[in-house]
Design an enzyme around this catalytic site. Structure first.
Site, PDB file in Angstrom:
ATOM      1  N   ASP A   1      26.166   2.428 -13.204  1.00 20.08           N
ATOM      2  CA  ASP A   1      27.031   0.710 -13.713  1.00 20.08           C
ATOM      3  C   ASP A   1      27.198   1.256 -15.139  1.00 20.08           C
ATOM      4  O   ASP A   1      27.858   0.930 -15.927  1.00 20.08           O
ATOM      5  CB  ASP A   1      26.410  -0.789 -13.992  1.00 20.08           C
ATOM      6  CG  ASP A   1      26.197  -1.229 -12.103  1.00 20.08           C
ATOM      7  OD1 ASP A   1      26.184  -0.638 -11.458  1.00 20.08           O
ATOM      8  OD2 ASP A   1      25.103  -2.187 -12.088  1.00 20.08           O
TER       9      ASP A   1
ATOM     10  N   ASP B   1      25.309  -2.133  -1.989  1.00 14.36           N
ATOM     11  CA  ASP B   1      24.308  -2.034  -2.796  1.00 14.36           C
ATOM     12  C   ASP B   1      22.957  -2.312  -2.537  1.00 14.36           C
ATOM     13  O   ASP B   1      22.941  -3.075  -1.306  1.00 14.36           O
ATOM     14  CB  ASP B   1      25.221  -3.493  -3.665  1.00 14.36           C
ATOM     15  CG  ASP B   1      25.240  -3.616  -5.214  1.00 14.36           C
ATOM     16  OD1 ASP B   1      24.160  -2.393  -5.656  1.00 14.36           O
ATOM     17  OD2 ASP B   1      25.400  -3.842  -6.606  1.00 14.36           O
TER      18      ASP B   1
HETATM   19  C1  GLA Z   1      25.538  -3.627  -9.535  1.00 10.38           C
HETATM   20  C2  GLA Z   1      26.563  -2.579  -9.053  1.00 10.38           C
HETATM   21  C3  GLA Z   1      28.073  -3.001  -9.417  1.00 10.38           C
HETATM   22  C4  GLA Z   1      28.388  -4.133  -8.871  1.00 10.38           C
HETATM   23  C5  GLA Z   1      27.930  -5.235  -9.282  1.00 10.38           C
HETATM   24  C6  GLA Z   1      27.162  -7.042  -8.609  1.00 10.38           C
HETATM   25  O1  GLA Z   1      25.300  -4.008 -10.665  1.00 10.38           O
HETATM   26  O2  GLA Z   1      26.251  -1.708  -8.849  1.00 10.38           O
HETATM   27  O3  GLA Z   1      29.342  -2.044  -9.454  1.00 10.38           O
HETATM   28  O4  GLA Z   1      29.394  -4.022  -7.459  1.00 10.38           O
HETATM   29  O5  GLA Z   1      26.447  -4.915  -8.766  1.00 10.38           O
HETATM   30  O6  GLA Z   1      26.912  -7.942  -8.690  1.00 10.38           O
END
Ligand code: GLA
Length: 738
Positions: free
Chosen positions: A546, A477
């Site tokens: 997300d 990420d």
């Molecule tokens: C980001 C990612 C999510 C998740 C969060 C965790 O927003 O896109 O899928 O992994 O971080 O903190």
């Protein structure tokens, strides 16, 4: 696939069965561009081009000669400094401070091997390819410029990059070294690009090209969700199914620019590369600088044709061949199920349910390391949090494997929270000006990946975890962009920070994949904030957004499909009310949208009703039975959520070989008193006979593609007998050749 070079006219003609790409040496030694498009049979006649006329108030290169000015030429790689005033591809400064450059053709070379670009991702050269390297020189400056072109046997694609070598005895400063430039004789185009932001990534915008420069780009340190490094120029009459379009993509994940400039002649210049804003690179004697690779795609079968070529190019040439034909695992991710609040028991309970339902991969998301109980701490402390997971990742991964699931783990290696050992011991490793405040994003700061010792330190920490566990899948990420771009290492060379940063990211990817060749990496950047060909070189799939609301996903996945294949697009069924927009939609709609991607679930399976679990079991079985078609079939966009009343979206996949086709039809809001509609599938054999899941008896492919399938209105205002009436409806139509 061949290169024809005519010695007399000095014209290069690269071609395969689909396309021709033609350019040549101009009178002043620079390269002029002639043509890119559908295959043309040679010889390529351009002698009459030479009869340029006096254009009045123009600047000319030769004394007493009013016929040759770069202003009115179509150029292959325009230099800054003489008679061309449009956006240059190369802009340098020499020891005198002069910006005037003059690269002239010296020689060329044809090779069958596709060259790599040191430190950068690029097309792999799978199958048959032909590469032309043209060398130009500015002897006064003391520099050579290599322009590399590769053509691929089955694709309407040309990849291009540029490489500058300082052959002189003093440093040069590069202000701009773009990856490609393409000049057209007209401007009868619409621009199509993918814009957005967090949780609304890659929405499609189409607008007519106008005079002047229109450009997209990023100066955030990542390709970003704001603009994707992709642009298309489509003829006005080009639709999803017919017409001409050109695509330009960058195999790069950092700051970029893609621009289209219409000059006073109504000619168009399309160019792409590293964003010159905030870029300045000192090239010392003997050193080389390479641009990222640009991917030029041509279609005369509409935007679907363009996208399908890009899908194939990414699958065959960008993604590592070891993943070819891979059937992405159906996953369960615990993020929206637990957020930071979990322990081993909770995770095991979710994994157990998942395994019973047919899920194949369990992904442990954020929160397993350091003191990571919220987003205020932990990043940079890559050791397991034993309060949550007393047996460590080793034991957890073992237990998950024993349930018959693969095991995945989340990391965010480019970031650091303040309250960590890493931040305290090495504040100079954090990007920012020590004399000014540093801005935070999600309470975190960006590590200076341009420093090799930072990459080493994170690598060492990560392998301590990965060596002692059995991790099949890593979710990498990246949740904020760079601000206060200052590196304490770089002194006056701050213009190198962003590019050095992304080279550091690529270096860590390379090292981790070398150590764990079986491990699959999913890339993620707060969802789709770094969704580009550069990332797909390392990670064959990415978390698309997300935002997992099914209605929002119609737009996001429709737009993303413009330039990226379904196998690369993570798509999860999540809980309702949806966590991003609080909308409640049926489990059916959520799955009907997510099937068209790399499918998974991201919700607490232990909290579901018996009925929901039964439905999920069926969904998983359906996806498994059709997974190859969803991931590797030909994808067609049929009805756009960005056009008309934006209420209907439709798309379709056709399996390789064409035996099965699945059409997804989605209606956002119910409309009162609606009549019948038709939807016309594409990509079928007109003479084939098909059984259609919503029709009583078989019909021909030509009937389906021309007459279409009649769609009953979701709700006609008088009677409502169907279960699936009302808002947020979807239908999947299965079309099987008999
Ligand atoms: C980001 C990612 C999510 C998740 C969060 C965790 O927003 O896109 O899928 O992994 O971080 O903190």
């Amino acid at each position: 696939m061949k290169l024809d070079f005519d010695k007399e006219s000095q014209i290069f003609h690269l071609s395969n069965t689909h396309i021709s790409y033609v350019f040549g040496v101009l009178r002043n030694g620079h390269l002029g561009h002639y043509y890119y498009g559908s295959k043309i049979d040679g010889p390529f006649q351009v002698a009459y081009f030479r009869k340029a006329v006096n254009r009045g108030l123009t600047n000319y290169l030769y004394e007493d000669d009013f016929s040759f000015s770069l202003s009115h030429e179509r150029l292959e790689y325009p230099c800054f400094g003489t008679t061309d005033y449009r956006m240059p591809a190369i802009h340098l400064r020499d020891k005198k401070g002069s910006n005037v450059v003059d690269f002239k053709y010296v020689s060329h070379l044809v090779i069958s091997e596709k060259p790599e670009i040191t430190g950068l991702p690029c097309a792999r050269g799978m199958g048959e390819t032909l590469t032309l390297i043209v060398t130009l020189e500015d002897s006064l400056l003391g520099a050579t410029l290599e322009l590399t072109y590769t053509i691929y046997s089955e694709l309407p694609v040309i990849t291009r990059s540029a490489r500058l070598k300082n052959t002189g005895d003093h440093p040069l400063v590069i202000h701009q070294l773009l990856s490609m430039n393409l000049d057209f004789y007209d401007s009868d185009f619409d621009v199509i690009h993918l814009h957005g932001d967090w949780i609304k990534e890659r929405h499609v915008e189409r607008f007519p090209l106008h005079y002047g420069l229109q450009s997209i780009g990023s100066s955030r340190g990542a390709s970003s969700a704001i603009h994707n490094p992709f642009m298309a120029l489509a003829r006005k009459a080009c639709t999803e199914h017919v017409g001409e379009a050109y695509g330009i993509s960058l195999v790069y994940s950092g700051n970029f620019t893609i621009g289209a400039e219409v000059d006073s002649d109504g000619h168009t210049r399309l160019s792409a590369g590293i964003n010159p804003f905030q870029f300045q690179w000192t090239l010392n004697e003997g050193e080389v600088f390479s641009s990222p690779e640009a991917v030029l795609t041509y279609s005369n079968t509409g935007l679907n044709g363009l996208s399908q070529s890009l899908h194939r190019f990414i699958t065959d040439q960008i993604i590592h061949p070891k993943y070819k034909g891979r059937l992405n695992q159906i996953l369960i991710n615990n993020w929206e199920a637990t957020y930071f609040d979990f322990n081993e028991q909770k995770l095991m309970a979710i994994a157990k349910e998942a395994s019973a339902l047919g899920v194949e991969l369990f992904v442990l998301d954020d929160g397993w390391f350091g003191r990571r109980n919220s987003d205020r701490a932990g990043l940079g402390d890559w050791y397991v949090n034993l309060e949550k997971l007393p047996g460590g990742i080793g034991q957890l991964s073992k237990a998950v494997h024993e349930m018959g699931l693969k095991f995945g783990l989340w990391i965010e290696p480019e970031m650091v929270n303040k309250d960590t050992a890493l931040f305290k011991s090495h504040p100079e490793w954090v990007i920012g000006d020590p004399e000014r405040p540093r801005s935070h994003g999600r309470n975190q700061f960006v590590l200076d990946y341009g420093r090799p010792e930072v990459v080493d330190a994170i690598y060492e920490q990560l392998i301590q975890v990965l060596d002692h566990a059995s991790v099949d899948y890593l979710k990498w990420d990246m949740n904020r962009n760079i601000t206060e771009a200052f590196s304490t290492l770089l002194g006056e060379r701050q213009g190198e920070l962003y590019h050095r940063y992304i080279l550091g990211v690529y270096a860590l990817y390379t090292r981790l994949l070398a150590r764990y060749p079986e491990m699959i990496i999913e890339s993620c950047a707060a969802g789709g904030g770094r969704f580009d060909m550069g990332m797909f070189y390392y990670a064959p799939q990415a978390w698309t957004s997300d935002n997992s609301d099914a209605v929002e996903r119609l737009k996001i996945q429709y737009g993303t499909s413009m330039a990226y294949p379904l196998s690369a697009m993570g798509a999860h069924v999540t809980a309702i009310p949806n966590h991003q927009v609080k909308r409640s939609t049926s489990l059916k709609l959520r799955a009907d949208v997510a099937y068209f991607g790399s499918f998974g679930y991201e919700l607490d399976l232990t909290k579901l009703s018996v009925e929901d679990k039964a439905e999920i079991r069926e969904q998983i079985a359906f996806y498994k039975a059709n997974r190859e078609t969803f991931l590797h079939g030909d994808f067609y966009r049929l009805i756009s959520p960005f056009e008309g009343d934006r209420n209907i979206t439709a798309w379709q996949v056709v399996s390789k070989g064409g035996l099965r086709s699945i059409l997804g039809y989605y209606q956002v809001l119910a409309k009162p008193n609606e009549g019948l509609k038709t939807i016309k599938p594409v990509g079928l054999n007109p003479h084939g006979r098909y059984r259609v899941s919503c029709m009583e008896s078989p019909v021909s492919g030509s009937f389906l593609m021309n007459f279409g399938i009649l769609m009953k209105p979701a709700f006609n205002g008088i009677e409502s007998t169907e279960v699936h009436d009302g808002d947020y409806q979807s239908r999947l139509i299965l079309i099987d050749q008999i």
